[in-house]
Design an enzyme around this catalytic site. Sequence first.
Site, PDB file in Angstrom:
ATOM      1  N   ASP A 355      42.313  25.665  46.582  1.00 55.28           N
ATOM      2  CA  ASP A 355      42.391  26.961  47.124  1.00 55.28           C
ATOM      3  C   ASP A 355      42.788  27.668  47.747  1.00 55.28           C
ATOM      4  OD1 ASP A 355      40.937  28.555  44.589  1.00 55.28           O
ATOM      5  OD2 ASP A 355      38.900  28.693  45.503  1.00 55.28           O
ATOM      6  N   ASP A 417      34.752  27.567  40.259  1.00 55.69           N
ATOM      7  CA  ASP A 417      33.866  27.789  41.523  1.00 55.69           C
ATOM      8  C   ASP A 417      32.351  27.385  41.043  1.00 55.69           C
ATOM      9  OD1 ASP A 417      35.851  28.574  43.179  1.00 55.69           O
ATOM     10  OD2 ASP A 417      35.968  30.328  41.970  1.00 55.69           O
TER      11      ASP A 417
END
Length: 593
Positions: A355, A417
């Site tokens: 990420d 997420d």
Amino acid sequence: MAAALVRLVTAFLLLAAQVTCEYGMVHVVSQSGGPKGKDYCILYNPQWAHLPQDLSKASLLQLSDWTSSLLCSPGDLPASGFSDQIPLVARGKCTFYEKARLAQGSGARGLLIVSTEKLVPPGGNKTQYEEIGIPVALLSHKDMLAIFRRFGRAVQVALYAPNEPVLDYNMVIIFVMAVGTVAIGGYWAGSGDVKKRYMKHKRDDGPEKQEDEAVDVTPVMICVFVLTCCLMLVLLYYFYDQLVYVIIAIFCLASSTGLYSCLAPCVRRLPFCKCRVPDNSLPYFHKRPQARMLLLATLCVAVSVVWGVFRNEDQWAWILQDALGIAFCLYMLKTIRLPTFKACTLLLLVLFIYDVFFVFITPFLTKSGNSIMVEVATGPSDSATHEKLPMVLKVPRLNASPLALCDRPFSLLGFGDILVPGLLVAYCHRFDIQVQSSRVYFVACTIAYGIGLLVTFLALVLMQRGQPALLYLVPCMLVTSCAVVLWRRELGMFWTGSGFVKDQPQLPWSPAKGPQPPKDSDTPRSQQPPGEELVKAPLPAAQPPEPASSTSEEARATASAQEAGSPSGCTTEPKGQDQVLPGSPAVIHTMPK
């Protein structure tokens, strides 16, 4: 090496400190008193000249349509000049500074440049910024056509840049949806997995038998998954227009399956419409599913198809997308299982690096200077299809800021997420049930997820740019889980998952030798699977033997009493037979002293 590190840190700080007030508004009104005025988005550089924050303080000036000229030489200027006007010129051939210098020299009070390409802040050097004293902004060609179509050619405009609210209320909605999905998905996945472990030894060959089994994730699967994500993200960056429809089709199929999986347990509890499909040899129908389940499957597919057809309706399609997305996340949390905390840590750390790299590092590797992750998630501005990836929760801006008209009308949170932290929450809940810790791990991990999400929102507000949520979620959740496990002194079991019972629990003592105390008599009661005493407790030695038929009937009645708490809710105990509850005198009586 040290110099290179210093340059990297400096570049990172410069990237984080980008100009935040680049978006402004142009308020357009008709000179003939026609339609009500309307705002359109512009992109400007405050280093040329600042714009007032309030529309009432902005000067309303005539807009001069000069788009037939590029305004790159004095010959492109009109004979009468641009006195107290804002010229509208085409982009190209020369620099922004040259256009602004000519416009300012002819008396213009501002400059609007029409761009058919991606809008970029009009830049220059320090000397040029000091020389130019009029605002310079870019307007999209689509908005220019909309202005002339709505108001005609005789219009007046005012340039201003309102302050964007620090917090948008849509963040509260995204927070509730994300934390609620993680909590419900983790609780459901943990409870369902433990029930499967305890009930797996029971024979259930009926038509309602659940065929979906959880998939244990191994370290090899984690590495393959992350490499696949990297490859897919890069392919989407370079071939977005070709692959976006593939992702949309996959989302429609997966979300309809997830919606069915979430609604099926509720439909099965309904007391009516239990008729089945007649005997047949058709694929998927030979098990004679219930008619209500077929109707549910049809409904789920219909909802997914409706979203697919109207996915670009910004007024209401986002509600369907969020509902389907939440159902998809719940289905994935129930299906995918991390067997150990070691696997949880490996997955979270690898995706943490993934990420951060694709959000903060890739801007230094792309020609446009944009993040690959943000570019793909929001959709490239130069995309011919103007499609958006559906793998996000999206909520429109709820404040009254005119900046919501610009390229940020929605706040987004990716499914990753939610899914990745949710797998750790599900593991914590399963471990809680096995060691009977009153769900302390589950609650602590869920609260840590909420705190990490709040920190993500805070970073988003301060930096005014897309943030990798796992950068804040992973440390919060891993540190919290480790703190709880160290406080409870269960690190060994929590790390390897050894607190879980096996699929086929063994008898604590041999029934052939009569009722004897188990060898591990010092084992705490919290580590024994609930309900095990009821199944395995032998009859007291002083109780007289009974006929075999009576014994078998009693065994069946006892088994029926235990099945009363099963998910199906069906009982087969004889009428008038009292149900045996855990902790009742009957159970205590059969326990060895």
